[in-house]
Design a protein around this motif. Structure first.
Motif, PDB file in Angstrom:
ATOM      1  N   PRO A   1       5.779  -7.211   6.066  1.00  0.00           N
ATOM      2  CA  PRO A   1       5.658  -6.041   5.186  1.00  0.00           C
ATOM      3  C   PRO A   1       6.937  -5.207   5.217  1.00  0.00           C
ATOM      4  N   ASP A   2       7.202  -4.525   4.119  1.00  0.00           N
ATOM      5  CA  ASP A   2       8.383  -3.665   4.023  1.00  0.00           C
ATOM      6  C   ASP A   2       7.996  -2.389   3.303  1.00  0.00           C
ATOM      7  N   MET A   3       8.883  -1.410   3.391  1.00  0.00           N
ATOM      8  CA  MET A   3       8.671  -0.136   2.702  1.00  0.00           C
ATOM      9  C   MET A   3       9.650   0.072   1.561  1.00  0.00           C
ATOM     10  N   TYR A   4      10.613  -0.805   1.422  1.00  0.00           N
ATOM     11  CA  TYR A   4      11.614  -0.624   0.363  1.00  0.00           C
ATOM     12  C   TYR A   4      10.992  -0.844  -1.014  1.00  0.00           C
ATOM     13  N   ILE A   5      10.289  -1.943  -1.194  1.00  0.00           N
ATOM     14  CA  ILE A   5       9.672  -2.230  -2.499  1.00  0.00           C
ATOM     15  C   ILE A   5       8.611  -1.187  -2.852  1.00  0.00           C
ATOM     16  N   PRO A   6       7.705  -0.782  -1.941  1.00  0.00           N
ATOM     17  CA  PRO A   6       6.759   0.283  -2.306  1.00  0.00           C
ATOM     18  C   PRO A   6       7.429   1.598  -2.681  1.00  0.00           C
ATOM     19  N   LEU A   7       8.498   1.977  -1.969  1.00  0.00           N
ATOM     20  CA  LEU A   7       9.171   3.231  -2.292  1.00  0.00           C
ATOM     21  C   LEU A   7       9.833   3.167  -3.664  1.00  0.00           C
ATOM     22  N   MET A   8      10.544   2.076  -3.944  1.00  0.00           N
ATOM     23  CA  MET A   8      11.180   1.931  -5.254  1.00  0.00           C
ATOM     24  C   MET A   8      10.130   1.849  -6.363  1.00  0.00           C
TER      25      MET A   8
ATOM     26  N   MET B   1     -15.517   1.561  12.940  1.00  0.00           N
ATOM     27  CA  MET B   1     -16.020   0.199  13.104  1.00  0.00           C
ATOM     28  C   MET B   1     -15.548  -0.430  14.412  1.00  0.00           C
ATOM     29  N   ASN B   2     -14.717   0.295  15.156  1.00  0.00           N
ATOM     30  CA  ASN B   2     -14.218  -0.193  16.445  1.00  0.00           C
ATOM     31  C   ASN B   2     -13.552  -1.562  16.284  1.00  0.00           C
ATOM     32  N   VAL B   3     -12.613  -1.609  15.354  1.00  0.00           N
ATOM     33  CA  VAL B   3     -11.897  -2.845  15.067  1.00  0.00           C
ATOM     34  C   VAL B   3     -10.463  -2.685  15.551  1.00  0.00           C
ATOM     35  N   GLU B   4     -10.083  -3.540  16.482  1.00  0.00           N
ATOM     36  CA  GLU B   4      -8.725  -3.536  16.989  1.00  0.00           C
ATOM     37  C   GLU B   4      -7.907  -4.611  16.264  1.00  0.00           C
ATOM     38  N   THR B   5      -6.791  -4.190  15.703  1.00  0.00           N
ATOM     39  CA  THR B   5      -5.945  -5.097  14.949  1.00  0.00           C
ATOM     40  C   THR B   5      -4.496  -4.915  15.401  1.00  0.00           C
ATOM     41  N   SER B   6      -3.650  -5.806  14.933  1.00  0.00           N
ATOM     42  CA  SER B   6      -2.211  -5.684  15.183  1.00  0.00           C
ATOM     43  C   SER B   6      -1.508  -4.890  14.092  1.00  0.00           C
ATOM     44  N   LEU B   7      -2.280  -4.303  13.197  1.00  0.00           N
ATOM     45  CA  LEU B   7      -1.708  -3.511  12.113  1.00  0.00           C
ATOM     46  C   LEU B   7      -1.331  -2.122  12.615  1.00  0.00           C
ATOM     47  N   SER B   8      -0.169  -1.683  12.260  1.00  0.00           N
ATOM     48  CA  SER B   8       0.242  -0.314  12.535  1.00  0.00           C
ATOM     49  C   SER B   8      -0.003   0.543  11.296  1.00  0.00           C
ATOM     50  N   THR B   9       0.203   1.827  11.445  1.00  0.00           N
ATOM     51  CA  THR B   9       0.008   2.728  10.301  1.00  0.00           C
ATOM     52  C   THR B   9       0.971   2.403   9.166  1.00  0.00           C
ATOM     53  N   LEU B  10       2.222   2.093   9.507  1.00  0.00           N
ATOM     54  CA  LEU B  10       3.204   1.751   8.479  1.00  0.00           C
ATOM     55  C   LEU B  10       2.899   0.412   7.834  1.00  0.00           C
ATOM     56  N   ASP B  11       2.263  -0.512   8.577  1.00  0.00           N
ATOM     57  CA  ASP B  11       1.859  -1.782   7.981  1.00  0.00           C
ATOM     58  C   ASP B  11       0.815  -1.556   6.893  1.00  0.00           C
TER      59      ASP B  11
ATOM     60  N   VAL C   1       8.499  11.477  13.616  1.00  0.00           N
ATOM     61  CA  VAL C   1       8.877  10.483  12.614  1.00  0.00           C
ATOM     62  C   VAL C   1       9.442   9.264  13.338  1.00  0.00           C
ATOM     63  N   PRO C   2       8.793   8.106  13.240  1.00  0.00           N
ATOM     64  CA  PRO C   2       9.294   6.907  13.927  1.00  0.00           C
ATOM     65  C   PRO C   2      10.509   6.327  13.209  1.00  0.00           C
ATOM     66  N   VAL C   3      11.670   6.896  13.488  1.00  0.00           N
ATOM     67  CA  VAL C   3      12.887   6.462  12.800  1.00  0.00           C
ATOM     68  C   VAL C   3      13.217   5.016  13.133  1.00  0.00           C
TER      69      VAL C   3
END
Length: 327
Positions: free
Chosen positions: A171-178, A227-237, A120-122
């Protein structure tokens, strides 16, 4: 024959002993005429006739220490003293024991934290929950009215993106969680108004919505890999961006309580368009870099564009799928 009373008498004079002589007045007792062999105390203050006096207490035997014994507790009670709560409390208050316990606890917590952060990436989650009230209001306004926004870039400081509280485009996780929790509560309220509510419905709704979120995340990740697409997006993003759809679902369900199906579809259509526009503008800077050069082939650019359109276009479908059966 004249008898002289003053003349010396031949022979040993007889001694007359009065049994009652020498007895104290307090010890004299009337003799019971009807009792034979009445015993008189042996030691009455006079030297007995036989020449020895029987003491009241027997002397200690030879070699025996006549000093009184100390009241030592039995072996069982001595063990109980070391097992008593007072002894345990006294032992735990010792500085050496306290320092050892603190060091052991810190080492245990440190090792447990390392093992937990492997899965878990705390540290990363702290970034997505670094929000305040101003950010929440600005972000909700951006989700409902994204057409007026001109700057969609995320600002950086020393190579690190600014926290959401300082950057509304982050991006944030607070609004999606609420929003997810509000979706479960609002769905129960809508079912209760329609007299279709059961306690099991809340568990079914929450588990199905969570399952769809996991499936969607897996699909997006697989698409990027295939599709072999490299992005700056992480899983949490990715999880944060497509979870904003629960805000629109909540708004549509709340309006349906007042305006029925008509109000639900109006809000659903409007928020679907605003969310699609928001995702396309936000993901465009994360999937297609600004320093796009000729090194990217036309096929590579199209793959990135198709991925953005897929993420933005599937959100209205999932919004309808998770809420249509509630109205």
């Amino acid at each position: 024959m004249n008898y002289n009373h003053t003349a010396p008498r031949r022979g040993k004079p007889k001694r007359l002993v009065d049994p009652s002589a020498g007895l104290p007045a307090s010890s004299s007792m009337p003799m019971n005429p009807y009792m034979y062999n009445q015993q008189v105390p042996m030691n009455n203050g006079m030297v007995p006739e036989y020449g020895f006096n029987v003491p009241e207490e027997q002397p200690p035997p030879y070699g025996y220490n006549a000093t009184p014994m100390q009241n030592y507790p039995p072996a069982e009670s001595q063990g109980d003293e070391f097992q008593s709560p007072q002894f345990a409390t006294h032992l735990l208050t010792q500085p050496v024991i306290t320092d050892m316990a603190v060091q052991y606890g810190n080492a245990l917590v440190g090792s447990g934290k390392q093992q937990f952060e492997k899965y878990v990436p705390v540290t990363a989650l702290k970034y997505y929950f670094a929000v305040n009230s101003d950010y929440v209001f600005k972000k909700l306004a951006l989700l409902f009215f994204p057409f007026a926004n001109r700057d969609w870039s995320v600002k950086f400081e020393q190579g690190i993106p600014l926290q959401p509280r300082y950057e509304k485009n982050a991006p944030d996780m607070y609004i999606p969680l609420m929003a997810f929790l509000t979706y479960v509560v609002t769905a129960g309220l809508v079912l209760g108004v329609q007299e279709r509510f059961t306690p099991e419905q809340l568990g079914i709704l929450s588990s199905s919505a969570l399952a769809w979120s996991i499936i969607e995340l897996m699909v997006h990740t697989i698409i990027l890999y295939v599709m072999n697409v490299e992005t700056s997006l992480s899983t949490l993003d990715l999880l944060a961006y497509y979870s904003y759809k629960y805000v629109g679902i909540d708004a549509a369900l709340l309006v349906s309580l007042v305006l029925g199906r008509f109000g639900y579809y109006v809000i659903w259509l409007y928020f679907s368009a605003s969310l699609a526009f928001f995702l396309m503008r936000s993901l465009n800077l994360r999937v297609i870099p600004q320093n796009y050069t000729a090194s990217y082939t036309t096929a590579g650019y199209k793959r990135r564009l198709y991925f953005i359109l897929f993420v933005a276009g599937i959100q209205p479908v999932l919004m309808w799928w998770l809420s249509y059966h509630l109205i």
